[in-house]
Design an enzyme around this catalytic site. Structure first.
Site, PDB file in Angstrom:
ATOM      1  N   TYR A 299       0.832  -1.204   0.000  1.00 19.00           N
ATOM      2  CA  TYR A 299       0.000   0.000   0.000  1.00 19.00           C
ATOM      3  C   TYR A 299       0.865   1.251   0.000  1.00 19.00           C
ATOM      4  CZ  TYR A 299      -2.998   3.761   1.584  1.00 19.00           C
ATOM      5  OH  TYR A 299      -3.642   4.958   1.680  1.00 19.00           O
TER       6      TYR A 299
ATOM      7  N   PRO B 270       1.972  14.860   4.258  1.00 16.62           N
ATOM      8  CA  PRO B 270       0.721  14.200   4.623  1.00 16.62           C
ATOM      9  C   PRO B 270       0.686  12.809   4.009  1.00 16.62           C
ATOM     10  CG  PRO B 270       0.324  16.425   3.797  1.00 16.62           C
ATOM     11  CD  PRO B 270       1.753  16.096   3.498  1.00 16.62           C
TER      12      PRO B 270
ATOM     13  N   HIS C 155       2.113  12.980  -6.111  1.00 14.66           N
ATOM     14  CA  HIS C 155       1.481  11.999  -5.237  1.00 14.66           C
ATOM     15  C   HIS C 155       2.352  10.754  -5.082  1.00 14.66           C
ATOM     16  CE1 HIS C 155      -2.561  11.737  -3.300  1.00 14.66           C
ATOM     17  NE2 HIS C 155      -2.191  10.489  -3.110  1.00 14.66           N
TER      18      HIS C 155
ATOM     19  N   ARG D   5       1.766   7.836  -7.466  1.00 13.08           N
ATOM     20  CA  ARG D   5       0.630   6.942  -7.237  1.00 13.08           C
ATOM     21  C   ARG D   5      -0.611   7.325  -8.032  1.00 13.08           C
ATOM     22  NH1 ARG D   5       0.676   3.991  -2.502  1.00 13.08           N
ATOM     23  NH2 ARG D   5      -1.419   4.555  -1.813  1.00 13.08           N
TER      24      ARG D   5
ATOM     25  N   GLY E 234       8.789  13.997  -3.142  1.00 14.59           N
ATOM     26  CA  GLY E 234       8.958  13.040  -4.235  1.00 14.59           C
ATOM     27  C   GLY E 234      10.364  12.499  -4.359  1.00 14.59           C
TER      28      GLY E 234
ATOM     29  N   ARG F 150      15.601  10.599  -0.640  1.00 12.92           N
ATOM     30  CA  ARG F 150      16.150   9.465   0.109  1.00 12.92           C
ATOM     31  C   ARG F 150      17.513   9.780   0.720  1.00 12.92           C
ATOM     32  NH1 ARG F 150      11.669   8.651  -0.934  1.00 12.92           N
ATOM     33  NH2 ARG F 150      10.661   6.803  -1.840  1.00 12.92           N
TER      34      ARG F 150
END
Length: 343
Positions: A48, A101, A231, A234, A263, A266
């Site tokens: 998910y 969020p 997003h 996604r 986005g 890392r």
């Protein structure tokens, strides 16, 4: 070596595979935090959070785009004191990093000061992993914002999930007909800003801006800030990375409101690059989830500490001692930034 595991060797009972990089139980990179979280999370939960839409090109593009931006080191500068703090909306933080969020986190009494409106989900993207491995919420969790509004019973997929899995246009229309107001609204327009202004005194941040023209409209319509975001890859898979559009979006905003960015972040060096290309604040989403999955609050603190040390080190090696001094000249893009060209 203490603290190092090679799961391939543990499972097989034999010698370790020299091609497998061992993962530290005490991770020192975000990648290692993710690997540890993946071992602890149920597959449906990991899928998910980790999956993108369709073939997941946008998801990978977000991460890979940072490898096409280089930091230009400067020498013989006093970097004995590197200050990674910044101020936004009058609030000072020790790092130019905040948590994006993210759905399915149970939050309460957090002292909210801004309302973030996700504007890029008129419908859910085609998330294949989610469709093949459906996420079923455990009994103690619920979608608080649509409590009692959804006709599905506990353990059954939501209307949004049913719509994402529709196999024909007719089936989708029937689901929409029955759903009424229990799904993401495909009817939202720029007028939503006026409505929210009448409903709240909080600052309004629009999340999901990719086009420079939408950034200009956000300024004109009175948004307090925007988030450059696709997003997390996604929604629509055939979009550019957020880093590729950031310079043109920031140019369109022209300093009138803060530009937030998410986005593919890392590394601390990724934070540096995003700021150099126009971001005022960098958001992290999945790394926070990996931290939670790895070791709860301590895991999230580990993620923040990793990014903080990497950012500080990058700044020092780039000859920069403050966030305000991170300018576009500090980086080099191998490709021109993506914007919208007039026909």
């Amino acid at each position: 070596m203490a603290g190092i595991r090679d799961d391939a060797a543990v499972k097989s009972g034999g010698e370790s595979n020299p091609l497998i990089i061992p993962v530290l139980d005490d991770p020192i990179t975000i990648s290692e935090v993710e690997q540890l979280a993946r071992r602890r999370l149920p597959k449906a939960v990991y899928d998910y959070y980790s999956c993108g839409a369709d073939d997941q090109y946008a998801l990978r593009r977000n991460v890979d785009a940072f490898s096409e931006v280089y930091v230009l080191p400067r020498i013989l500068r006093d970097v004995s004191l590197v200050d990674t703090s910044t101020t936004i909306f009058g609030w000072t933080t020790t790092l130019p990093v905040a948590f994006a969020p993210s759905a399915m986190q149970k939050l309460a009494d957090a002292g909210y000061e801004a309302l973030v409106v996700t504007v890029d989900t008129p419908v859910l993207g085609n998330r294949l992993n989610e469709r093949k491995t459906p996420l079923i919420l455990p009994p103690h969790l619920r979608l608080a914002n649509i409590k009692n509004a959804n006709a599905t019973k506990s353990g059954e997929p939501t209307v949004n999930r049913l719509l994402m899995d529709a196999r024909t246009a007719e089936q989708a229309k029937e689901i929409l007909k029955k759903a009424k107001k229990t799904i993401h609204s495909p009817e939202l327009t720029w007028d939503v800003l006026s409505h929210l202004r009448r409903s709240t005194s909080m600052k309004i941040i629009l999340k999901g801006i990719m086009a420079p023209e939408d950034a200009r409209l956000a300024v004109e319509r009175g948004a307090d800030a925007i988030v450059v975001s696709n997003h997390g890859g996604r929604q629509l898979d055939c979009v550019p990375s957020t880093l590729e559009v950031l310079p043109q979006v920031a140019k369109a905003v022209d300093g009138k409101i803060p530009v937030l960015f998410d986005g593919g972040v890392r590394r601390g060096s990724d934070v540096f690059k995003a700021i150099a290309l126009g971001a005022d604040l960098v958001l992290i989403g999945r790394p926070v989830i990996w931290g939670l999955g790895y070791k709860g609050q301590e895991g999230v603190e580990t993620v923040v500490n990793i990014l903080g040390r990497e950012l500080s080190r990058t700044m020092a090696l780039a000859g920069v001692s403050s966030i305000a001094d991170i300018k576009k000249a500090a980086v080099h893009m191998t490709r021109e930034p993506i914007g919208v060209s007039k026909l």
